[in-house]
Design a protein around this motif. Structure first.
Motif, short mmCIF file in Angstrom:
data_model
loop_
_atom_site.label_atom_id
_atom_site.label_comp_id
_atom_site.label_asym_id
_atom_site.label_seq_id
_atom_site.Cartn_x
_atom_site.Cartn_y
_atom_site.Cartn_z
N ILE A 195 27.42 18.50 14.57
CA ILE A 195 26.36 19.47 14.87
C ILE A 195 24.99 18.85 14.65
O ILE A 195 24.08 19.00 15.48
N GLU A 244 22.45 18.32 17.76
CA GLU A 244 21.18 19.04 17.76
C GLU A 244 20.01 18.08 17.91
O GLU A 244 19.02 18.38 18.58
N LYS A 247 26.39 31.64 17.56
CA LYS A 247 25.81 30.35 17.95
C LYS A 247 26.59 29.74 19.12
O LYS A 247 26.00 29.08 19.98
N THR A 248 27.89 29.97 19.13
CA THR A 248 28.69 29.46 20.26
C THR A 248 28.18 30.04 21.57
O THR A 248 27.96 29.31 22.55
N GLU A 290 24.74 28.62 22.62
CA GLU A 290 24.84 27.29 23.21
C GLU A 290 25.42 27.35 24.63
O GLU A 290 24.97 26.65 25.54
N LEU A 335 28.08 21.35 21.27
CA LEU A 335 27.57 22.17 20.18
C LEU A 335 28.28 23.53 20.15
O LEU A 335 28.62 24.04 19.08
N THR A 377 32.91 18.07 11.85
CA THR A 377 32.16 19.06 12.61
C THR A 377 30.71 19.18 12.18
O THR A 377 29.81 19.25 13.02
N GLU A 378 30.46 19.23 10.88
CA GLU A 378 29.08 19.38 10.39
C GLU A 378 28.21 18.21 10.84
O GLU A 378 27.06 18.38 11.26
N ALA A 390 31.58 23.03 18.63
CA ALA A 390 31.47 22.79 17.19
C ALA A 390 31.27 24.10 16.43
O ALA A 390 31.91 24.35 15.40
N TYR A 391 30.38 24.95 16.95
CA TYR A 391 30.16 26.24 16.30
C TYR A 391 31.39 27.15 16.43
O TYR A 391 31.70 27.93 15.53
#
Length: 243
Positions: free
Chosen positions: A176, A180, A209-210, A213, A197, A172-173, A200-201
């Protein structure tokens, strides 16, 4: 297999290859079966509505919309039981806290290849081989091949597929970071990276953040994931406590 069980597995997305063939045959040849499927699809759709009043209103219309069925098959009882079950599931789900991983699994599907038509010939180049691996769900191999591409000649939209592959591999990291970078490129597929994204968040439990996005997809001319993003936004907003 019992027809009721076949419909239930279809609605749950759990049909085997053989069952899917049987299901399609019935849909094409049996008008009554097709009407039953349409009806249960309406019930399922109603169960997903986030406004409880709208949900109840839709249920009231089913007396008019439901197909005419043979009395001896006891479908009236089956329909009533299914509606009651879905209603119960709906009411239970909206009262539960968010489970990021479950919600992620529900909405995540790897990005479809909309960039490179594959014509498999001898001497395929690395890009074609990478997408061949990607479409066969061998994401580790696809990522390895994507990374072998010349950075100066690699189109920006590769980041879209790399991010999707990384999410599929639970990295996941890394996903992102790649997504991005792709969004920042302004590429034609950059808008779609906002969806991945957001997921992922979501998986990380970062709902702020979800939602940020997901909001980037709102009102876009690209119809990609418009309905899903609205639905996911509503589910997150309803489940989170008011600030």
């Amino acid at each position: 297999m019992d027809r009721q069980e076949l419909i239930e597995k279809y609605l749950a997305g759990k049909l085997s290859s053989e069952e899917a063939v049987h299901f399609e045959t019935l849909i094409q040849k049996d008008m009554e079966f097709r009407d039953e499927v349409v009806f249960f699809e309406r019930v399922k759709k109603a169960a997903k509505e986030h406004d409880q009043k709208l949900f109840k209103k839709k249920l009231q219309n089913f007396d008019v919309e439901k197909p005419v069925l043979k009395p001896k098959r006891y479908w009236t009882i089956a329909i009533a039981a299914s509606v009651a079950l879905l209603m119960g599931i709906y009411l239970y789900n909206i009262s539960q806290p968010i489970d990021p991983n479950s919600l992620f699994s529900e909405y995540f599907k790897p990005a479809q290849n909309v960039s490179l038509p594959l014509v498999r010939n001898e001497g395929e180049d690395t890009l074609a081989l990478a997408f061949s691996a990607y479409e066969q769900n061998t994401y580790s191999q696809a990522l390895k091949l994507f990374d072998e591409l010349d950075p100066d000649k690699t189109p920006a939209w590769i980041g879209y597929y790399k991010g999707s592959a990384l999410l599929a591999l639970d990295r996941t990291e890394e996903a992102i970071k790649v997504l991005e970078q792709h969004v920042a490129s302004g590429d034609s597929l950059a808008l779609r990276s906002h969806w991945f994204l957001a997921l992922a968040y979501l998986k990380k439990g970062n709902y702020k953040k979800t939602k940020e996005e997901l909001s980037m997809l709102k009102g876009s001319k690209d119809s990609f994931k418009q309905e899903e993003s609205k639905e996911l936004m509503a589910r997150i907003s309803k489940s989170l406590p008011s600030p």
